[in-house]
Design a protein around this motif. Structure first.
Motif, mmCIF file in Angstrom:
data_model
loop_
_atom_site.group_PDB
_atom_site.id
_atom_site.type_symbol
_atom_site.label_atom_id
_atom_site.label_comp_id
_atom_site.label_asym_id
_atom_site.label_seq_id
_atom_site.Cartn_x
_atom_site.Cartn_y
_atom_site.Cartn_z
ATOM 1 N N TYR A 238 1.510 10.483 -4.948
ATOM 2 C CA TYR A 238 1.961 9.227 -5.552
ATOM 3 C C TYR A 238 2.626 8.319 -4.511
ATOM 4 O O TYR A 238 2.432 7.105 -4.509
ATOM 5 N N VAL A 239 3.412 8.937 -3.622
ATOM 6 C CA VAL A 239 4.068 8.157 -2.563
ATOM 7 C C VAL A 239 3.031 7.545 -1.625
ATOM 8 O O VAL A 239 3.115 6.361 -1.257
ATOM 9 N N LEU A 240 2.037 8.347 -1.236
ATOM 10 C CA LEU A 240 0.997 7.849 -0.341
ATOM 11 C C LEU A 240 0.166 6.756 -1.014
ATOM 12 O O LEU A 240 -0.282 5.819 -0.343
ATOM 13 N N ARG A 241 -0.025 6.870 -2.332
ATOM 14 C CA ARG A 241 -0.763 5.832 -3.063
ATOM 15 C C ARG A 241 -0.051 4.489 -2.962
ATOM 16 O O ARG A 241 -0.667 3.461 -2.674
ATOM 17 N N VAL A 242 1.260 4.493 -3.187
ATOM 18 C CA VAL A 242 2.050 3.253 -3.096
ATOM 19 C C VAL A 242 2.036 2.724 -1.669
ATOM 20 O O VAL A 242 1.883 1.518 -1.433
ATOM 21 N N ALA B 257 -8.971 2.605 -8.345
ATOM 22 C CA ALA B 257 -8.589 4.011 -8.173
ATOM 23 C C ALA B 257 -7.215 4.282 -8.781
ATOM 24 O O ALA B 257 -6.985 5.348 -9.365
ATOM 25 N N THR B 258 -6.293 3.316 -8.654
ATOM 26 C CA THR B 258 -4.961 3.473 -9.240
ATOM 27 C C THR B 258 -5.029 3.496 -10.759
ATOM 28 O O THR B 258 -4.343 4.303 -11.416
ATOM 29 N N PHE C 290 -14.300 18.772 -6.536
ATOM 30 C CA PHE C 290 -15.162 17.705 -6.013
ATOM 31 C C PHE C 290 -14.496 16.338 -5.887
ATOM 32 O O PHE C 290 -15.167 15.372 -5.538
ATOM 33 N N THR C 291 -13.193 16.230 -6.188
ATOM 34 C CA THR C 291 -12.491 14.956 -6.057
ATOM 35 C C THR C 291 -11.158 15.180 -5.337
ATOM 36 O O THR C 291 -10.833 16.301 -4.938
ATOM 37 N N LYS C 292 -10.367 14.120 -5.225
ATOM 38 C CA LYS C 292 -9.054 14.208 -4.584
ATOM 39 C C LYS C 292 -7.931 14.450 -5.585
ATOM 40 O O LYS C 292 -6.759 14.204 -5.277
ATOM 41 N N ALA C 293 -8.273 14.945 -6.768
ATOM 42 C CA ALA C 293 -7.269 15.092 -7.833
ATOM 43 C C ALA C 293 -6.095 15.960 -7.399
ATOM 44 O O ALA C 293 -4.935 15.666 -7.706
ATOM 45 N N ILE C 294 -6.369 17.036 -6.678
ATOM 46 C CA ILE C 294 -5.303 17.967 -6.305
ATOM 47 C C ILE C 294 -4.296 17.321 -5.355
ATOM 48 O O ILE C 294 -3.129 17.703 -5.306
ATOM 49 N N VAL C 295 -4.730 16.311 -4.580
ATOM 50 C CA VAL C 295 -3.829 15.578 -3.690
ATOM 51 C C VAL C 295 -3.165 14.433 -4.438
ATOM 52 O O VAL C 295 -1.955 14.223 -4.337
ATOM 53 N N ASN C 296 -3.959 13.685 -5.194
ATOM 54 C CA ASN C 296 -3.445 12.496 -5.867
ATOM 55 C C ASN C 296 -2.368 12.820 -6.887
ATOM 56 O O ASN C 296 -1.409 12.062 -7.056
ATOM 57 N N HIS C 297 -2.521 13.950 -7.597
ATOM 58 C CA HIS C 297 -1.560 14.300 -8.643
ATOM 59 C C HIS C 297 -0.475 15.215 -8.106
ATOM 60 O O HIS C 297 -0.342 16.378 -8.506
ATOM 61 N N SER C 298 0.274 14.672 -7.179
ATOM 62 C CA SER C 298 1.426 15.355 -6.600
ATOM 63 C C SER C 298 2.434 14.286 -6.202
ATOM 64 O O SER C 298 2.095 13.098 -6.099
ATOM 65 N N ILE D 34 -8.974 -3.992 -1.690
ATOM 66 C CA ILE D 34 -7.901 -4.178 -2.675
ATOM 67 C C ILE D 34 -8.403 -3.842 -4.077
ATOM 68 O O ILE D 34 -7.733 -3.148 -4.849
ATOM 69 N N CYS D 35 -9.596 -4.332 -4.414
ATOM 70 C CA CYS D 35 -10.168 -4.076 -5.752
ATOM 71 C C CYS D 35 -10.439 -2.593 -5.973
ATOM 72 O O CYS D 35 -10.127 -2.044 -7.042
ATOM 73 N N LEU D 36 -11.011 -1.921 -4.961
ATOM 74 C CA LEU D 36 -11.301 -0.488 -5.101
ATOM 75 C C LEU D 36 -10.017 0.323 -5.195
ATOM 76 O O LEU D 36 -9.945 1.301 -5.965
ATOM 77 N N ASP D 37 -8.991 -0.076 -4.441
ATOM 78 C CA ASP D 37 -7.705 0.615 -4.512
ATOM 79 C C ASP D 37 -7.076 0.417 -5.891
ATOM 80 O O ASP D 37 -6.504 1.360 -6.464
ATOM 81 N N PHE D 38 -7.209 -0.784 -6.439
ATOM 82 C CA PHE D 38 -6.681 -1.059 -7.770
ATOM 83 C C PHE D 38 -7.408 -0.228 -8.826
ATOM 84 O O PHE D 38 -6.787 0.350 -9.726
#
Length: 319
Positions: free
Chosen positions: A254-258, A301-302, A242-250, A295-299
């Motif tokens: 991490y590169v896309l997050r930055v 989420a990070t 139900f979340t983006k965990a499988i994408v975010n934790h790769s 910016i705040c929501l991205d922060f």
């Protein structure tokens, strides 16, 4: 009964502005309350999340469709209104804390991905209407890039959480990848147990040798420890379904997050530096709200990503 002309004019002037602020408000609700859905038993919280989830896509699409009709070819505000279009694509990408409300939503990943083509067509049409004024072209393209990345991330998360996606991840998880059971800390062992039992979530029997290893581990635990492990496994399952965990934790995640964080900050800086004397002050204020909130929501989420159990497990297993 006919609606008075003054109210029609009022809505024509405010429709897109109200809708885009409403879309932003829904994103704020989802990113904060989306985390509570996993543990909260409150009917009111679940109702708010369900209503927000159902409205999020409809409001963003409706606002996107109304952007072009709001633009006036003789107005200098066209360029700033066009700058709002990629924010709606970003909102359609959804927050990291909720991608689907039910397992059935994950099966619609293909329809969700196809919707990106239509939505991008409308957004780029709005951008085309603002030309040849290119004062905000660069920040607009930067937010477009972030919006497309977030949208594709959500579609991929939906696919990986569908039955087809789970089957593909199980088939790629060979028994040799699950052999390590010694010298594991508590979190790693819980995640190992989740990975080994993942086939059970789609009514597929786990590997027989892994089944016996799981049985040995569980039999050594007390009843309280078993319940704690089950709690952790269900938490990992919720994050994956139900979340983006499988994408975010790769590594790619991490590169896309930055990259996305950098693009949002650059867009904000470019907008601040751009002269705005001929823009509508209200439109400028709304744009600042969109940028600062993004910016705040991205922060946030990070921060959630950095302090999650999956991040700890990843760091512990880095050689």
């Amino acid at each position: 009964m006919e609606i008075p002309l003054k109210y029609k004019q009022l809505w024509n002037n405010w429709d897109v502005r109200v809708l885009i602020l409403l879309s932003l408000s829904i994103q704020i609700i989802l990113i904060f309350l989306g985390r509570l859905r996993r543990t909260s038993t409150s009917r009111w919280i679940r109702m708010v999340i369900w209503v927000s989830y159902m409205l999020a896509e409809w409001v963003a699409n409706f606002a996107l469709g109304n952007l072009s009709s709001t633009m006036d070819d003789s107005s200098s505000s066209n360029v700033i209104i066009a700058f709002w279009a990629p924010f709606l694509i970003l909102h359609l990408g959804g927050p990291d804390t909720i991608t689907a409300y039910s397992m059935e939503d994950n099966e619609l990943w293909a329809r969700h991905l196809l919707g990106l083509g239509y939505e991008l067509f409308i957004a780029f049409y709005v951008l085309f209407r603002s030309l040849p004024d290119t004062r905000l072209l660069m920040p607009t393209l930067l937010i477009f890039l972030v919006g497309i990345i977030k949208y594709v991330e959500r579609s991929y998360s939906l696919y990986k959480s569908s039955v087809e996606g789970i089957q593909s991840s199980i088939s790629s998880l060979s028994p040799t990848k699950l052999e390590r059971t010694n010298d594991l800390n508590g979190l790693s062992q819980d995640f190992w147990l989740y990975s080994a039992t993942k086939p059970s979530f789609i009514d597929v029997a786990p590997y027989s040798d892994q089944y016996f290893k799981i049985k040995i581990i569980v039999m050594k635990m007390s009843a309280k420890e078993v319940l704690m492990v089950i709690r952790k496994e269900l938490s990992y399952a919720y994050d994956e379904f139900f979340t983006k965990a499988i994408v975010n934790h790769s590594i790619l995640g991490y590169v896309l997050r930055v990259l996305c964080s950098t693009c949002i900050l650059l867009a904000f800086s470019l907008f601040v530096l751009e002269p705005k004397h001929d823009f509508n002050k209200l439109d400028v204020a709304i744009t600042y709200v969109l940028l600062t909130t993004s910016i705040c929501l991205d922060f946030m989420a990070t921060i959630m990503l950095m302090f999650s159990d999956r991040m700890v497990i990843y760091l512990l297993n880095v050689n």
